[in-house]
Design an enzyme around this catalytic site. Structure first.
Site, mmCIF file in Angstrom:
data_model
loop_
_atom_site.group_PDB
_atom_site.id
_atom_site.type_symbol
_atom_site.label_atom_id
_atom_site.label_comp_id
_atom_site.label_asym_id
_atom_site.label_seq_id
_atom_site.Cartn_x
_atom_site.Cartn_y
_atom_site.Cartn_z
ATOM 1 N N CYS A 69 0.851 -1.197 0.000
ATOM 2 C CA CYS A 69 0.000 0.000 0.000
ATOM 3 C C CYS A 69 0.886 1.245 0.000
ATOM 4 O O CYS A 69 1.794 1.363 0.826
ATOM 5 C CB CYS A 69 -0.896 -0.026 1.233
ATOM 6 S SG CYS A 69 -1.859 1.481 1.454
ATOM 7 N N CYS A 104 0.691 3.101 3.516
ATOM 8 C CA CYS A 104 1.197 2.605 4.800
ATOM 9 C C CYS A 104 2.171 1.436 4.693
ATOM 10 O O CYS A 104 2.540 0.859 5.717
ATOM 11 C CB CYS A 104 0.018 2.205 5.675
ATOM 12 S SG CYS A 104 -0.806 0.693 5.098
ATOM 13 N N CYS A 107 -7.575 -0.392 2.174
ATOM 14 C CA CYS A 107 -6.535 -0.996 3.003
ATOM 15 C C CYS A 107 -6.992 -1.067 4.455
ATOM 16 O O CYS A 107 -7.489 -0.095 5.007
ATOM 17 C CB CYS A 107 -5.272 -0.137 2.881
ATOM 18 S SG CYS A 107 -3.972 -0.587 4.037
ATOM 19 N N CYS A 136 -4.563 1.457 6.828
ATOM 20 C CA CYS A 136 -4.640 2.924 6.802
ATOM 21 C C CYS A 136 -5.974 3.434 6.263
ATOM 22 O O CYS A 136 -6.209 4.641 6.245
ATOM 23 C CB CYS A 136 -3.495 3.507 5.970
ATOM 24 S SG CYS A 136 -3.663 3.259 4.197
ATOM 25 N N CYS A 152 -9.144 -4.732 -9.324
ATOM 26 C CA CYS A 152 -8.714 -3.680 -10.247
ATOM 27 C C CYS A 152 -8.154 -2.541 -9.403
ATOM 28 O O CYS A 152 -8.900 -1.800 -8.775
ATOM 29 C CB CYS A 152 -9.924 -3.235 -11.061
ATOM 30 S SG CYS A 152 -9.531 -2.013 -12.302
HETATM 31 ZN ZN LIG Z 1 -2.564 1.211 3.659
#
Ligand SMILES: [Zn+2]
Length: 189
Positions: free
Chosen positions: A103, A106, A151, A154, A174
């Site tokens: 990510c 984070c 996510c 975060c 996607c």
């Molecule tokens: Zn994250």
């Protein structure tokens, strides 16, 4: 080229994949759900040596201002304002090295390179994820409701998941490329 060698060439190349429908799945050597479970279980083997991966259970909560400072404007727009990048703009769509996608907000690992496939949409696409890293919710911004995912660590928005992916999962995660960073298993980023 004789007829025979032409046929052999076709069978060992792309045509075989097309005929058997095994193109992308064969590439990742995933033929059944057991293979997918293996990929999910062994995702850490794609991590670069010494990479300190945070856990989904260690939340990262920042203020709007702190996120603005931490993220590039295009990443901020996607991750914090549920924007969508223009198709075909992410170099990660063409990333083929071994490694882990984390990510961009984070650093939580969310996919391995073995979970990626070429969906032809212009966005990095995956047929499964590292387990427990995303939460989904229904997005009603368009006329047809879609499943948005973000996510777990975060809360950053990553993309939408569709049910037109390759077998055996049939899933297409996607993902906006700017919401991801690629960490190659070996070599430099
Ligand atoms: Zn994250």
């Amino acid at each position: 080229m004789t007829r025979r060698s032409l046929l052999q060439g076709l069978l060992t190349g792309g045509l075989w994949s097309a005929l058997t429908g095994r193109g992308e799945a064969a590439q990742a050597q995933v033929r059944d759900m057991k293979g997918v479970e293996e990929l999910q279980k062994n995702w850490k083997s794609y991590l670069a040596e010494g990479y300190k991966a945070p856990l989904p259970t260690e939340p990262l909560k920042l203020s709007k201002e702190e996120w603005r400072k931490r993220l590039a404007p295009d990443a901020y727009k996607v991750l914090r304002e549920e924007g969508t990048e223009r198709a075909g703009t992410s170099p990660l769509d063409r990333e083929k090295r071994e490694g882990v996608f984390v990510c961009a907000g984070c650093d939580l690992p969310v996919y391995t390179s073995a979970m990626k496939y070429d969906s032809g949409t212009g966005w990095p696409s995956f047929f499964t994820t590292i387990p427990g890293v995303f939460e989904t919710k229904t997005d009603r911004l368009l006329f047809i409701p879609r499943t948005e995912y973000h996510c777990k660590r975060c809360g950053g928005h990553h993309g939408h998941v569709f049910d037109d992916g390759p077998p055996p999962t049939g899933q297409r995660w996607c993902n906006n490329g700017v919401a991801l960073k690629f960490v190659p298993k070996t070599g430099k980023t």
